[in-house]
Design an enzyme around this catalytic site. Structure first.
Site, PDB file in Angstrom:
ATOM      1  N   CYS A 151       4.130 -30.033  -0.757  1.00 11.08           N
ATOM      2  CA  CYS A 151       3.573 -31.328  -1.552  1.00 11.08           C
ATOM      3  C   CYS A 151       4.879 -32.103  -1.780  1.00 11.08           C
ATOM      4  O   CYS A 151       5.801 -31.743  -2.047  1.00 11.08           O
ATOM      5  CB  CYS A 151       2.867 -30.770  -2.814  1.00 11.08           C
ATOM      6  SG  CYS A 151       2.271 -32.232  -3.835  1.00 11.08           S
ATOM      7  N   ARG A 180      10.984 -40.089 -12.495  1.00 12.56           N
ATOM      8  CA  ARG A 180      10.021 -39.168 -13.196  1.00 12.56           C
ATOM      9  C   ARG A 180      10.797 -38.369 -14.176  1.00 12.56           C
ATOM     10  O   ARG A 180      10.571 -37.060 -14.586  1.00 12.56           O
ATOM     11  CB  ARG A 180       9.247 -38.178 -12.303  1.00 12.56           C
ATOM     12  CG  ARG A 180       7.654 -37.901 -13.143  1.00 12.56           C
ATOM     13  CD  ARG A 180       7.061 -36.913 -12.088  1.00 12.56           C
ATOM     14  NE  ARG A 180       5.782 -36.864 -12.395  1.00 12.56           N
ATOM     15  CZ  ARG A 180       4.931 -35.740 -12.222  1.00 12.56           C
ATOM     16  NH1 ARG A 180       5.479 -34.551 -11.894  1.00 12.56           N
ATOM     17  NH2 ARG A 180       3.591 -35.633 -12.521  1.00 12.56           N
ATOM     18  N   LYS A 203       1.923 -23.820  -4.514  1.00  9.55           N
ATOM     19  CA  LYS A 203       2.292 -25.288  -4.143  1.00  9.55           C
ATOM     20  C   LYS A 203       3.655 -25.658  -4.422  1.00  9.55           C
ATOM     21  O   LYS A 203       4.041 -25.703  -5.831  1.00  9.55           O
ATOM     22  CB  LYS A 203       0.886 -25.945  -4.764  1.00  9.55           C
ATOM     23  CG  LYS A 203       1.138 -27.651  -4.864  1.00  9.55           C
ATOM     24  CD  LYS A 203       0.134 -28.185  -5.670  1.00  9.55           C
ATOM     25  CE  LYS A 203       0.032 -29.667  -5.745  1.00  9.55           C
ATOM     26  NZ  LYS A 203      -0.760 -30.268  -6.561  1.00  9.55           N
ATOM     27  N   TRP A 204       4.386 -25.830  -3.301  1.00  5.04           N
ATOM     28  CA  TRP A 204       5.893 -26.323  -3.573  1.00  5.04           C
ATOM     29  C   TRP A 204       5.940 -27.778  -3.694  1.00  5.04           C
ATOM     30  O   TRP A 204       5.563 -28.458  -2.473  1.00  5.04           O
ATOM     31  CB  TRP A 204       6.599 -25.871  -2.378  1.00  5.04           C
ATOM     32  CG  TRP A 204       8.070 -25.924  -2.394  1.00  5.04           C
ATOM     33  CD1 TRP A 204       8.572 -27.233  -2.553  1.00  5.04           C
ATOM     34  CD2 TRP A 204       8.948 -25.087  -2.220  1.00  5.04           C
ATOM     35  NE1 TRP A 204      10.092 -27.097  -2.468  1.00  5.04           N
ATOM     36  CE2 TRP A 204      10.244 -25.528  -2.332  1.00  5.04           C
ATOM     37  CE3 TRP A 204       9.013 -23.618  -2.257  1.00  5.04           C
ATOM     38  CZ2 TRP A 204      11.577 -24.987  -2.167  1.00  5.04           C
ATOM     39  CZ3 TRP A 204      10.249 -22.751  -2.162  1.00  5.04           C
ATOM     40  CH2 TRP A 204      11.341 -23.460  -2.007  1.00  5.04           C
ATOM     41  N   ASP A 205       6.267 -28.274  -4.755  1.00  2.06           N
ATOM     42  CA  ASP A 205       6.312 -29.771  -4.876  1.00  2.06           C
ATOM     43  C   ASP A 205       7.600 -30.503  -4.870  1.00  2.06           C
ATOM     44  O   ASP A 205       8.647 -29.679  -5.071  1.00  2.06           O
ATOM     45  CB  ASP A 205       5.549 -30.073  -6.260  1.00  2.06           C
ATOM     46  CG  ASP A 205       4.986 -31.547  -6.476  1.00  2.06           C
ATOM     47  OD1 ASP A 205       5.068 -32.476  -5.443  1.00  2.06           O
ATOM     48  OD2 ASP A 205       4.121 -31.655  -6.914  1.00  2.06           O
ATOM     49  N   MET A 206       7.586 -31.758  -4.778  1.00  2.00           N
ATOM     50  CA  MET A 206       9.128 -32.210  -4.667  1.00  2.00           C
ATOM     51  C   MET A 206       8.810 -33.853  -5.169  1.00  2.00           C
ATOM     52  O   MET A 206       8.152 -34.542  -4.359  1.00  2.00           O
ATOM     53  CB  MET A 206       9.812 -32.313  -3.352  1.00  2.00           C
ATOM     54  CG  MET A 206      11.047 -32.554  -3.174  1.00  2.00           C
ATOM     55  SD  MET A 206      11.351 -34.262  -2.416  1.00  2.00           S
ATOM     56  CE  MET A 206      12.764 -34.264  -1.994  1.00  2.00           C
ATOM     57  N   ASN A 207       8.978 -34.259  -6.495  1.00  4.06           N
ATOM     58  CA  ASN A 207       8.451 -35.417  -6.759  1.00  4.06           C
ATOM     59  C   ASN A 207       9.404 -36.563  -7.204  1.00  4.06           C
ATOM     60  O   ASN A 207       9.029 -37.554  -7.851  1.00  4.06           O
ATOM     61  CB  ASN A 207       7.869 -35.075  -8.301  1.00  4.06           C
ATOM     62  CG  ASN A 207       6.583 -34.499  -7.962  1.00  4.06           C
ATOM     63  OD1 ASN A 207       5.552 -34.951  -7.184  1.00  4.06           O
ATOM     64  ND2 ASN A 207       5.950 -33.675  -9.068  1.00  4.06           N
ATOM     65  N   ASP A 240       1.093 -27.967 -12.373  1.00  2.00           N
ATOM     66  CA  ASP A 240       2.361 -28.138 -13.495  1.00  2.00           C
ATOM     67  C   ASP A 240       2.008 -28.155 -14.931  1.00  2.00           C
ATOM     68  O   ASP A 240       0.684 -28.300 -15.262  1.00  2.00           O
ATOM     69  CB  ASP A 240       2.622 -29.889 -13.113  1.00  2.00           C
ATOM     70  CG  ASP A 240       3.926 -30.135 -13.701  1.00  2.00           C
ATOM     71  OD1 ASP A 240       4.921 -29.318 -14.327  1.00  2.00           O
ATOM     72  OD2 ASP A 240       4.325 -31.463 -13.578  1.00  2.00           O
ATOM     73  N   TRP A 277       3.165 -44.402  -2.730  1.00  2.25           N
ATOM     74  CA  TRP A 277       2.578 -43.348  -3.190  1.00  2.25           C
ATOM     75  C   TRP A 277       1.144 -43.610  -3.190  1.00  2.25           C
ATOM     76  O   TRP A 277       0.471 -44.597  -3.405  1.00  2.25           O
ATOM     77  CB  TRP A 277       3.106 -43.044  -4.813  1.00  2.25           C
ATOM     78  CG  TRP A 277       2.384 -42.246  -5.470  1.00  2.25           C
ATOM     79  CD1 TRP A 277       2.283 -40.780  -5.465  1.00  2.25           C
ATOM     80  CD2 TRP A 277       1.405 -42.595  -6.402  1.00  2.25           C
ATOM     81  NE1 TRP A 277       1.396 -40.184  -6.297  1.00  2.25           N
ATOM     82  CE2 TRP A 277       0.795 -41.229  -6.763  1.00  2.25           C
ATOM     83  CE3 TRP A 277       0.623 -43.656  -6.985  1.00  2.25           C
ATOM     84  CZ2 TRP A 277      -0.339 -41.233  -7.775  1.00  2.25           C
ATOM     85  CZ3 TRP A 277      -0.591 -43.439  -7.924  1.00  2.25           C
ATOM     86  CH2 TRP A 277      -0.765 -42.302  -8.365  1.00  2.25           C
ATOM     87  N   ASP A 313      -1.803 -37.832  -3.102  1.00  4.71           N
ATOM     88  CA  ASP A 313      -2.370 -37.809  -4.580  1.00  4.71           C
ATOM     89  C   ASP A 313      -3.681 -38.603  -4.658  1.00  4.71           C
ATOM     90  O   ASP A 313      -4.196 -38.513  -5.882  1.00  4.71           O
ATOM     91  CB  ASP A 313      -1.252 -38.058  -5.563  1.00  4.71           C
ATOM     92  CG  ASP A 313      -0.293 -37.033  -5.878  1.00  4.71           C
ATOM     93  OD1 ASP A 313      -0.729 -36.060  -5.690  1.00  4.71           O
ATOM     94  OD2 ASP A 313       0.760 -37.177  -6.640  1.00  4.71           O
TER      95      ASP A 313
HETATM   96  C1  GLA Z   1       2.597 -34.372  -7.937  1.00  2.00           C
HETATM   97  C2  GLA Z   1       1.468 -33.625  -7.120  1.00  2.00           C
HETATM   98  C3  GLA Z   1       0.341 -33.522  -7.836  1.00  2.00           C
HETATM   99  C4  GLA Z   1       0.531 -32.678  -9.232  1.00  2.00           C
HETATM  100  C5  GLA Z   1       1.801 -33.310  -9.998  1.00  2.00           C
HETATM  101  C6  GLA Z   1       2.103 -32.462 -11.192  1.00  2.00           C
HETATM  102  O1  GLA Z   1       2.371 -35.653  -7.924  1.00  2.00           O
HETATM  103  O2  GLA Z   1       1.405 -34.272  -5.885  1.00  2.00           O
HETATM  104  O3  GLA Z   1      -0.742 -33.199  -7.086  1.00  2.00           O
HETATM  105  O4  GLA Z   1       1.069 -31.371  -8.642  1.00  2.00           O
HETATM  106  O5  GLA Z   1       2.893 -33.873  -9.081  1.00  2.00           O
HETATM  107  O6  GLA Z   1       3.292 -32.907 -11.730  1.00  2.00           O
END
Ligand code: GLA
Length: 729
Positions: free
Chosen positions: A526, A443, A476-480, A367, A199, A548
């Protein structure tokens, strides 16, 4: 150019502008062998390179030692279980529990154009741009057809490959391995180039000598990952940035991958690329087919630069789609590092007001706008607006932002479900989990089982209804988090091994639907920064958040690795506040702008709170972006110096296609005493043109600039940068 079959020699010749790839059909059993890949050859008589005239001879001449042949022959698509002990591309499990596969050529088709891959991202090209070969093979004992697809491009040195496997028998058969491509090259003292990270440290370049045995990169995380990247290149020992042989294989896929290079007992290197066989098992009923994702192969005799140029062209022209394919992207300001979860309508409008006055063109709300999400412990899956925060509602906020002349964008993490959410209360079985085990949290969230239709339906509708409710022009389509605890409550026991791939197909289906219903939407993928920066995602979104880590100095090596294989137009890059939130480093605002200029460009800070002298620089940076973005987005990229290698400075340049304009970015990380200037040899210019440097007197000949170079005076202090803009007279 294109593809030809020479019947008498039983040879296929695949040509791109500067490379040839030769396949031979061998022996009575019609084995498909790899004869040559490299610099373009006029001739096709290269079948002899399959070495069928020397021991170990082909089975028809030496039936008593079939295994020696199988373990040495350069198979195009090697099979498992019959005596080729090197890495294979395909294996099965039959009703009887057997795993062997053997393939023989039965026919082929050659045609103009390139077929789509159903449900999968893939490069594309018109009839004038591509030629395709379908090599049809069969395994008689299994009653299985395997079609090897190869497409060449007229304008770039790339060959795209994929494989379609069909069960023509009555009994079901399980595919336990179905890779996309294999490459056999005689050892040239190769180095293996891979990319690694973590990360906030994605795509750091690594070289290692290819030794005997197997070496490579994989992902078992359900995404392409922060840690390894679905790309390998074999670089000849004497190859450099500018010269020598480089073979790259890149996977157009966003899930588990497997890329290995193996040097065998005869000093031949076999490289393979495909879906990771770990936890993969796909059931094929009678008549059913499995389509592998695509792998793209590139050969360059012009070192790493040649590979970069070919891949950039491929992705810009033949992979990225939609309205923003060739278009400047709006300069955005994202509130994540500005506010994290602590925002409301007023705060966002204040940021937007100030930003619009400075020339920023879009506000992205990150977020925290939905459910009860005031931290990262809750509400994923509950995509309803939190009206306590967004008092007045989403539409009101969007209208206010639009009134300022700005576009509005929004963040989603559609693939996830918080255990603390209304959605989880209603559908606990929608999370991926192994029955009898509490799934592991990352998370504090679980992953939705996107292999299930009703889960995809619900997910799509909940996002789409938000997008339909207001004038939202960017997502912004995220996947954390990665996938774990692999189990679907719906799949049969003998189909659980399909979940990883079905999940990725589910993501692709959702994104395809999204860009179909909202064709004007700018989608940015993302994944906790850059954990799903891969060619698969680029088919749906023209840009991906690179990392990030927004620190300008950390970004130099992250962007260097990324730009080696992806066009600059795809790299999400923003100017953020200092001390930087990831590493605490303080860098000049100007340098942060230069570094972000290499990508899509935007801001990730509270513009109402940054120092006045930084704020004053924004209009200048906005001008800089508008002046140079066409060149950065569409120009040819050349790496000149790497801070990761020299530990002092970073330098790269972009040159317009007609070679009349160029921009050099020089970032001095650490100054060095008693060193007044650095000599930089430029690249990619026209030898015959004369250039001027903006802000300087004098005229420079193109060949002088490239052979003798220019002197860049060392800036005073660390973390300082310079842009050098050249124009042909
Ligand atoms: C991820 C993305 C960040 C932000 C956070 C929000 O880490 O990479 O840019 O959007 O999630 O929780």
């Amino acid at each position: 150019m294109g593809i030809e079959f020479f019947e008498q020699d039983r040879v296929f010749k695949l040509d791109t502008p500067k490379s040839s790839y030769i396949i031979g059909i061998v022996d009575e059993e019609n084995f498909v062998g790899h004869a040559y890949y490299g610099k373009k050859c006029r001739d096709h008589h290269l079948g002899y390179l399959c070495r069928t005239g020397e021991a170990p001879f082909v089975p028809s001449k030496n039936a008593r030692d079939r295994l020696s042949f199988l373990d040495a022959f350069p198979f195009e698509y090697p099979t498992h279980g019959l005596g080729d002990y090197r890495e294979s591309c395909i294996s099965v499990r039959t009703k009887g529990g057997h795993s062997a596969v053997s393939l023989s050529y039965t026919g082929h088709k050659i045609y103009k154009g390139k077929p789509k891959l159903s449900g999968l991202p893939a490069t594309f090209g018109s009839e004038g741009e591509c030629t395709t070969l379908e090599l049809i093979c069969e395994d008689k004992a299994l009653n299985m057809e395997v079609v090897l697809y190869y497409s060449t491009f007229e304008d770039t040195d790339v060959i795209a490959r994929s494989v379609k496997i069909t069960n023509k028998g009555k009994e079901p058969v399980y595919l336990t391995r179905a890779l996309s491509a294999c490459l056999e090259i005689d050892n040239q003292d190769f180095e293996l180039l891979t990319m690694h990270g973590s990360w906030a440290r994605e795509r750091k370049i690594q070289y290692r000598k290819v030794g005997y045995g197997k070496q490579g990169v994989t992902s078992e995380r359900g995404e392409s990952s922060h840690q390894d990247h679905p790309f390998i290149a074999l670089k000849a020992g004497d190859a450099t940035q500018e010269r020598g042989d480089v073979y790259g294989i890149h996977f157009v896929y966003s899930g588990n991958f497997f890329a290995q290079a193996e040097k065998n007992q005869f000093d031949v290197v076999r490289a393979v690329m495909g879906i990771n066989p770990q936890d993969f098992c796909w059931k094929l009923e009678e008549g059913e087919s499995f389509q592998t994702p695509e792998a793209v192969m590139v050969y360059s005799s012009e070192g790493l630069d040649g590979m970069t140029t070919s891949l950039h062209k491929l992705y810009r022209k033949h992979l990225i789609r939609g309205e923003y394919k060739d278009k400047k992207r709006p300069i955005l300001i994202n509130n994540w590092e500005a506010t994290y979860f602590d925002f409301n309508t007023e705060k966002l409008i204040q940021i937007a007001k100030q930003a619009s006055e400075l020339g920023i063109e879009m506000l992205v709300m990150d977020d925290g706008w939905f459910g009860r999400r005031n931290d990262d412990n809750t509400s994923l899956g509950d995509w309803t607006v939190n009206e306590e925060k967004l008092n007045g509602g989403l539409n009101h906020l969007v209208e206010e932002v639009n009134k300022l002349g700005m576009k509005f964008g929004i963040w989603f993490e559609p693939e996830m479900i918080s255990p603390d959410s209304e959605l989880y209360k209603a559908h606990p079985d929608w999370a991926i989990a192994v029955p009898g085990r509490e799934p592991g949290r990352a998370r504090n969230q679980y992953v939705l089982d996107l292999s299930r239709k009703e889960v995809r339906e619900h997910t799509y509708e909940s996002i789409a209804s938000v997008l339909r409710s207001a004038n939202i022009e960017y997502v912004k389509w995220d996947m954390n988090r990665p996938l774990s605890d692999i189990g679907s409550m719906e799949l049969d026991a003998d189909r659980q091994g399909e979940l990883f791939h079905r999940y990725v197909l589910g993501v692709y289906e959702l994104q395809e639907r999204l860009i179909t219903e909202f064709p004007h939407l700018l989608l940015e993928n993302c994944s906790g920064g850059g954990a799903r920066f891969d060619p698969g995602m680029l088919y749906y979104s023209p840009q991906i958040w690179c990392s990030d880590d927004t620190d300008a100095i950390e970004r130099l090596s992250i962007q260097e690795g990324t730009a080696m294989i992806y066009p600059l137009s795809t790299m999400g890059a923003h100017v953020s506040d200092c001390p930087n939130h990831t590493v605490g480093r303080v860098t000049p605002f100007e340098t942060r702008g230069y570094v972000a200029l290499a990508g899509t460009f935007g801001y990730e800070l509270d513009v109402t709170k940054i120092p006045q002298e930084d704020r004053d620089q924004i209009p200048e940076q906005v001008k800089m972006y508008h002046k140079y973005n066409d060149l950065v987005r569409e120009g040819e990229y050349y790496r000149i110096a790497s801070y990761s290698v020299n530990h002092e400075y970073d330098c790269y340049m972009v040159v317009s296609e007609d070679k009349r304009e160029a921009l050099v970015t020089f970032i001095q990380v650490l100054n060095r005493p008693n060193c007044k200037s650095r000599k930089i040899k430029l690249k990619g210019l026209s030898e015959g043109l004369d250039y001027t440097i903006e802000g300087e007197e004098g005229v420079y000949a193109g060949d002088t600039l490239m052979n003798a170079g220019i002197l860049i005076e060392n800036p005073w202090g660390d973390f300082k940068g310079r842009l050098i803009h050249l124009t042909a007279r």
